[in-house]
Design an enzyme around this catalytic site. Structure first.
Site, PDB file in Angstrom:
ATOM      1  N   LYS A  52     -12.304  41.612 -54.601  1.00  0.00           N
ATOM      2  CA  LYS A  52     -11.505  42.581 -53.841  1.00  0.00           C
ATOM      3  C   LYS A  52     -11.665  42.366 -52.339  1.00  0.00           C
ATOM      4  CE  LYS A  52     -10.875  46.038 -57.355  1.00  0.00           C
ATOM      5  NZ  LYS A  52     -11.558  47.019 -58.159  1.00  0.00           N
ATOM      6  N   LYS A  58      -2.971  35.978 -65.314  1.00  0.00           N
ATOM      7  CA  LYS A  58      -3.426  37.233 -65.928  1.00  0.00           C
ATOM      8  C   LYS A  58      -2.455  38.361 -65.536  1.00  0.00           C
ATOM      9  CE  LYS A  58      -7.087  40.682 -65.501  1.00  0.00           C
ATOM     10  NZ  LYS A  58      -6.828  41.903 -65.105  1.00  0.00           N
ATOM     11  N   LYS A 101      -1.300  44.670 -62.381  1.00  0.00           N
ATOM     12  CA  LYS A 101      -0.472  45.394 -61.406  1.00  0.00           C
ATOM     13  C   LYS A 101      -0.483  44.687 -60.057  1.00  0.00           C
ATOM     14  CE  LYS A 101      -2.813  49.230 -61.729  1.00  0.00           C
ATOM     15  NZ  LYS A 101      -3.496  49.180 -63.017  1.00  0.00           N
TER      16      LYS A 101
HETATM   17  P1  ADP Z   1      -4.815  45.866 -63.546  1.00  0.00           P
HETATM   18  O1  ADP Z   1      -5.408  44.481 -63.468  1.00  0.00           O
HETATM   19  O2  ADP Z   1      -3.374  45.819 -63.879  1.00  0.00           O
HETATM   20  O3  ADP Z   1      -5.095  46.680 -62.282  1.00  0.00           O
HETATM   21  P2  ADP Z   1      -6.875  47.486 -64.699  1.00  0.00           P
HETATM   22  O4  ADP Z   1      -7.895  46.767 -63.866  1.00  0.00           O
HETATM   23  O5  ADP Z   1      -6.511  48.894 -64.327  1.00  0.00           O
HETATM   24  O6  ADP Z   1      -5.552  46.595 -64.737  1.00  0.00           O
HETATM   25  O7  ADP Z   1      -7.361  47.427 -66.211  1.00  0.00           O
HETATM   26  C1  ADP Z   1      -7.439  48.508 -67.118  1.00  0.00           C
HETATM   27  C2  ADP Z   1      -7.973  47.976 -68.452  1.00  0.00           C
HETATM   28  O8  ADP Z   1      -7.063  47.046 -69.032  1.00  0.00           O
HETATM   29  C3  ADP Z   1      -9.318  47.240 -68.340  1.00  0.00           C
HETATM   30  O9  ADP Z   1     -10.107  47.483 -69.501  1.00  0.00           O
HETATM   31  C4  ADP Z   1      -8.903  45.790 -68.287  1.00  0.00           C
HETATM   32  O10 ADP Z   1      -9.922  44.927 -68.737  1.00  0.00           O
HETATM   33  C5  ADP Z   1      -7.699  45.781 -69.224  1.00  0.00           C
HETATM   34  N1  ADP Z   1      -6.742  44.746 -68.767  1.00  0.00           N
HETATM   35  C6  ADP Z   1      -6.044  44.736 -67.616  1.00  0.00           C
HETATM   36  N2  ADP Z   1      -5.258  43.647 -67.518  1.00  0.00           N
HETATM   37  C7  ADP Z   1      -5.478  42.944 -68.658  1.00  0.00           C
HETATM   38  C8  ADP Z   1      -4.957  41.706 -69.164  1.00  0.00           C
HETATM   39  N3  ADP Z   1      -4.056  40.999 -68.498  1.00  0.00           N
HETATM   40  N4  ADP Z   1      -5.412  41.301 -70.374  1.00  0.00           N
HETATM   41  C9  ADP Z   1      -6.315  42.016 -71.062  1.00  0.00           C
HETATM   42  N5  ADP Z   1      -6.834  43.180 -70.647  1.00  0.00           N
HETATM   43  C10 ADP Z   1      -6.434  43.648 -69.465  1.00  0.00           C
END
Ligand code: ADP
Ligand code: TRP
Length: 321
Positions: free
Chosen positions: A110, A189, A192
């Protein structure tokens, strides 16, 4: 077995969140003692607009209920409704070496992206450790990016236990290898932050537009196509059973259809898959009082677990005098 997970209320949910986290939690409800909470304290690290965070918290609660979290089977609450977690966070801080936090990938990633380094971003894993240790789960299902945070929780628990005896159970993470990383429309990956998501509760037209943007290789219509590394196939695979996967593979290898056809098929598959969830979501969106009641009930259930634990911590650390 006790299973626990926290989910940040940080915006529209995508299918990476669903397969990487929510679905695992929903499936776990069948056989386990499940705990799921909306991590709104965690979201304060990124969402500074208070009104927005309050809205996102209700939106997430509505989404999770729609996607199958059952308040009778699971304990489902909002993190800030059980404030003891902040007390434990402080108690654990004295058992958290700086080096442990300095090595955290999520913090390093980050700040490398230009997000200003501040204390909450840095100490985030300690709050996550408090979330976990307070409820003594056996298993914490997470996506790949969160493994290190569960390991940090274990390390902190070990240090605390070394000082005070066996207070905390050591948690294990669980990762569903098949969906450890769901890829987005660009093959990276899905996240958001990368603007490559297929959202769960978006409008149909928007979903179709997004799916049409999925990056695929250029092959003439009549030629056979490779499905193994195709972003469309890989996304479809998450929703299809074995036979349906085989049929799709045959359509790829047969030739005569372009990626445009496969994209339309993928759109239909995803839209149908979430249809019952959309209906349930519409119900909860129209009954927000019911959602609040469910959350209150969840917080009461969560407190029953938390109070004996926090009292033990107060007692051994000398805060109870
Ligand atoms: P983002 O990367 O979109 O901000 P978050 O960090 O809020 O997503 O993730 C929320 C949950 O979803 C976590 O448990 C994370 O490991 C899972 N997650 C997010 N993106 C993925 C992905 N592309 N594949 C598998 N799990 C994911
Ligand atoms: N840090 C997790 C995420 O960003 C959310 C979270 C907070 C969590 N506390 C937790 C996950 C405890 C599992 C257990 O996705």
């Amino acid at each position: 077995m006790r299973v626990l997970t926290g989910i940040q209320p940080s915006g529209d949910l995508h299918i990476g969140n669903y397969f990487g986290s929510i679905k695992q939690m929903v499936d776990a409800q069948k056989e386990n003692d499940t705990f799921a909470f909306i991590a709104n304290y965690h979201a304060q690290t990124s969402v500074k607009d208070g009104k927005r965070l309050a809205e996102l918290t209700m939106q997430s609660a509505t989404d999770f209920l729609a996607l199958g979290i059952e308040p009778e089977k699971s304990t489902f609450w909002v993190q800030s409704d059980v404030k003891e977690v902040l007390e434990l966070y402080w108690a654990l801080s004295s058992f958290t070496p700086m080096g442990l936090l300095e090595r955290a990938h999520s913090y390093k990633d980050k700040t490398a992206k230009g997000i200003a380094a501040n204390h909450s971003l840095f100490s985030y894993p300690v709050l996550m450790a408090a979330d976990i240790l307070l409820y003594q789960p056996d298993i914490v299902p997470v996506g790949k990016d969160q493994i290190q945070h569960v390991e940090i929780a274990r390390d902190i628990a070990i240090k605390f236990n070394n000082e005070y005896g066996e207070i905390f159970k050591l948690p294990e993470y669980k990762i569903d290898a098949k969906v450890a990383t769901v890829s987005g429309t660009d093959g990276q990956k899905m996240s958001k932050s990368y603007k490559n998501t297929v959202n769960i509760f978006g409008e149909e037209k928007k979903q179709l537009k997004t799916i049409k943007k999925i990056v695929t290789e250029q092959v003439a219509l009549e030629e056979p196509k490779e499905y193994e590394n195709c972003n469309v196939y890989n996304m479809g695979k998450l929703f299809l059973n074995e036979n349906e996967c085989k049929e799709l593979q045959e359509r790829y290898t047969r030739g005569g259809e372009g990626h445009g056809h496969f994209k339309l098929y993928l759109h239909d598959v995803i839209w149908e898959y979430f249809k019952p969830y959309r209906e349930k979501r519409a119900y909860y969106a129209a009954h927000q009082d019911e959602v609040r009641e469910i959350l209150n009930y969840g917080a009461i259930k969560a407190k029953e677990i938390v109070l004996p634990m926090i009292e033990k911590v107060r007692s051994v650390t000398g805060i109870q005098y």
